[in-house]
Scaffold this active site. Structure first.
Site, PDB file in Angstrom:
ATOM      1  N   LYS A  94       0.850  -1.201   0.000  1.00 54.23           N
ATOM      2  CA  LYS A  94       0.000   0.000   0.000  1.00 54.23           C
ATOM      3  C   LYS A  94       0.882   1.246   0.000  1.00 54.23           C
ATOM      4  O   LYS A  94       1.888   1.316   0.717  1.00 54.23           O
ATOM      5  CB  LYS A  94      -0.898  -0.050   1.237  1.00 54.23           C
ATOM      6  N   SER A 110      -9.815   1.381   2.540  1.00 53.13           N
ATOM      7  CA  SER A 110      -8.939   2.191   1.738  1.00 53.13           C
ATOM      8  C   SER A 110      -7.835   1.407   1.027  1.00 53.13           C
ATOM      9  O   SER A 110      -7.207   1.949   0.114  1.00 53.13           O
ATOM     10  CB  SER A 110      -8.291   3.264   2.618  1.00 53.13           C
ATOM     11  N   SER A 154     -10.079  -1.061   6.694  1.00 51.43           N
ATOM     12  CA  SER A 154      -9.471  -0.913   5.365  1.00 51.43           C
ATOM     13  C   SER A 154      -8.703  -2.100   4.820  1.00 51.43           C
ATOM     14  O   SER A 154      -8.297  -2.087   3.657  1.00 51.43           O
ATOM     15  CB  SER A 154      -8.556   0.301   5.346  1.00 51.43           C
TER      16      SER A 154
HETATM   17  N1  GLN Z   1     -13.488   3.480   5.947  1.00 51.27           N
HETATM   18  C1  GLN Z   1     -12.915   3.902   7.184  1.00 51.27           C
HETATM   19  C2  GLN Z   1     -12.566   5.364   7.119  1.00 51.27           C
HETATM   20  O1  GLN Z   1     -12.799   5.956   6.141  1.00 51.27           O
HETATM   21  C3  GLN Z   1     -11.735   3.063   7.534  1.00 51.27           C
HETATM   22  C4  GLN Z   1     -10.519   3.412   6.784  1.00 51.27           C
HETATM   23  C5  GLN Z   1      -9.332   2.620   7.236  1.00 51.27           C
HETATM   24  O2  GLN Z   1      -9.462   1.584   7.868  1.00 51.27           O
HETATM   25  N2  GLN Z   1      -8.158   3.146   6.937  1.00 51.27           N
HETATM   26  O3  GLN Z   1     -12.067   5.917   8.043  1.00 51.27           O
END
Ligand code: GLN
Length: 493
Positions: free
Chosen positions: A72, A147, A171
């Site tokens: 990532k 994400s 994410s």
């Molecule tokens: N969807 C969640 C957010 O927008 C989690 C994102 C994540 O785990 N980095 O914060």
């Protein structure tokens, strides 16, 4: 070996083939490199922001034997673009490499590429990336989740054997679910956060996105450990074993009523019918394999997890993102007449809409006079959620829920409605708030609402701190029992 045979190997299988000499690390790397390069920024699935030209790492002699690894974007990688999906870090080349990446490359993994992600890991659809959305390999008109959407799509499409992601509120697990692969968020502290571009430091945790449970265990085995550069990292109390359980005898799974009662909260959409069907079928499978399933257990504070998360995560983000001021990294707005104007113009130009929304929310929640009402209260809710899980684990080995309330949704469907987007995280935010591990495995396919070809559904198991070995064993037995047909085996999607 033919390309199709090479791509058909899991990471563990590829490492084994290299060790026995039937596959060369160079051939494996080149096969994936060529495939990944066709999906770099602006091309194909748009899941890579950078692809390596040649193999790195310790090579064939090390345990991971030269197996390529997608990483990532938010992991700092020395002299390789590390932009966290943001314009403000465009072209940023860190002078050092994150511990998690270093651990895997020291064990023999070879950096294949950096994967697209939501900006600063804020999102559930990968549409918040400054480098464009990632497309879901099962259906290119749909999101891969976020994400870590680039990591999930790359693995699901057979463009990388496995990938490293991060999970703050889901994410790793949610994109794994939407792309039909395995994702694990480890116990908080088991993997070093050093060199991860921070979102919400008390929640952020790195972990594997893989084709199967064995690969997830293999990657975690090499990721864990205390790192003196991250004071919140811990020595994992045991080695990570490769899972071998065939049955679930003696395992007690609790299904929380608050999380699967059919509603995802006031005024919200519920769980999609197809997701609930696939989830229930997986529970029946678990029962056939010997597990004891207890329905309607209670996690009384779980319905407040989403609200607490969306106060705490933005609060931490507003503080972490203060460092992007145009002075030290990446973008600096030109033409400003004084320092303050340079700061504001850089942040105006460099951050996307969702990041700005989070900074404003977080700054508000932390401001004097509101701190107790928002941040303080959310922290108290967080403690209650952790206690709910602690009490449940006195009676159950793991808590089972769907990973996400729906299958992959169409690109653009939730972009204008942040609340609808945040509701995707309903089942995933509890584990990071409680600091506990949770794994998502594919449990079947379901037709999307409104019709169309079937899409993957994720099944989530959460366990007590450091129960990863038990979670892997349960997930492994269930994975074999379910027999989900992996997407990468049937040629390139
Ligand atoms: N969807 C969640 C957010 O927008 C989690 C994102 C994540 O785990 N980095 O914060």
């Amino acid at each position: 070996m033919s390309d199709a045979e090479i791509i058909g190997l899991s990471a563990a299988e590829a490492a084994r083939e290299i060790a026995t000499g039937s596959l060369s690390a160079g051939e494996l790397f080149e096969t994936y490199r060529a495939r990944a390069a066709a999906h770099i920024a602006g091309e194909g699935l748009n899941c890579f922001t950078w692809v390596a030209e040649e193999a790195s790492g310790e090579g064939a002699a090390a345990p991971l034997g030269g197996v390529p690894l997608a990483v990532k974007d938010l992991f700092c990688t020395e002299s390789v673009p590390s932009q966290s999906g943001s314009r403000i870090l465009e072209g940023y080349l860190p002078p050092y490499t994150a511990t998690a990446v270093l651990r895997l490359t020291s064990a023999g993994a070879s950096l294949l590429g950096k994967t697209n992600q939501d900006e600063f890991a804020m999102g559930s659809s990968n549409e918040n990336s400054a480098y464009g959305p990632v497309l879901n390999p099962w259906n290119r008109e749909r999101v891969p989740g976020g994400s870590s959407g680039g990591s999930a799509a790359a693995v699901a499409a057979g463009l990388a054997p496995w990938a490293l992601g991060t999970d703050t509120g889901g994410s790793i697990r949610q994109p794994a679910a939407l792309c039909g692969i395995v994702g694990l968020k480890p116990t908080y502290g088991s993997v070093s956060r050093y060199g991860m571009i921070a979102f919400a430091s008390s929640l952020d945790q790195a972990g594997p996105l893989t084709r199967d449970v064995t690969d997830a265990a293999l990657m975690l085995r090499h990721l864990i450990g205390r790192d003196e550069r991250d004071a919140t990292s811990l020595a994992f109390p045991e080695e990570i074993a490769l899972p071998s359980a065939e049955r679930l005898d003696g395992i007690r799974l609790g299904v929380p009523e608050e999380l699967t009662g059919g509603s995802t909260g006031e005024g919200s959409e519920g769980i999609e019918a197809g997701v609930l069907d696939a989830f229930r079928a997986a529970l029946r499978r678990a029962e056939e394999l010997g597990a004891e399933i207890v329905q309607s257990i209670h996690l009384p504070h779980a319905p407040h997890a989403l609200a607490a998360y969306y106060v705490l995560a933005p609060a931490e983000a507003s503080s972490n993102l203060a460092r992007f001021d145009g002075v030290r990294y990446g973008l600096r707005a030109a033409g400003a007449s004084d320092l303050l104007e340079m700061y504001t113009q850089t942040r105006h130009d460099g951050f996307g809409a969702e990041v700005k929304r989070r900074i404003m929310l977080g700054t508000f929640a932390l401001s004097s006079g509101y701190y107790d009402a928002y941040y303080g209260r959310a922290q108290r809710v967080r403690t209650m959620i952790a206690r709910d899980f602690g009490a449940a684990f006195e009676r159950f080995d793991a808590i089972a829920t769907p990973t996400a309330p729906g299958v992959a949704f169409p690109l653009g469907a939730k972009l204008d409605d942040p609340m609808a987007m945040y509701l995707n995280d309903y089942f995933t935010v509890t584990a990071p708030l409680a600091g506990i591990p949770a794994i998502s495995i594919p449990c079947g396919l379901a037709e999307p609402v409104g019709g169309g070809p079937e899409l993957p559904v994720g099944f989530q198991l959460a366990g007590p701190p450091f129960s990863e070995n038990r979670l892997f064993d349960a997930a492994f037995a269930l994975e074999r029992g379910i027999g989900f047909a992996p997407s990468w085996r049937g040629a390139a999607r």
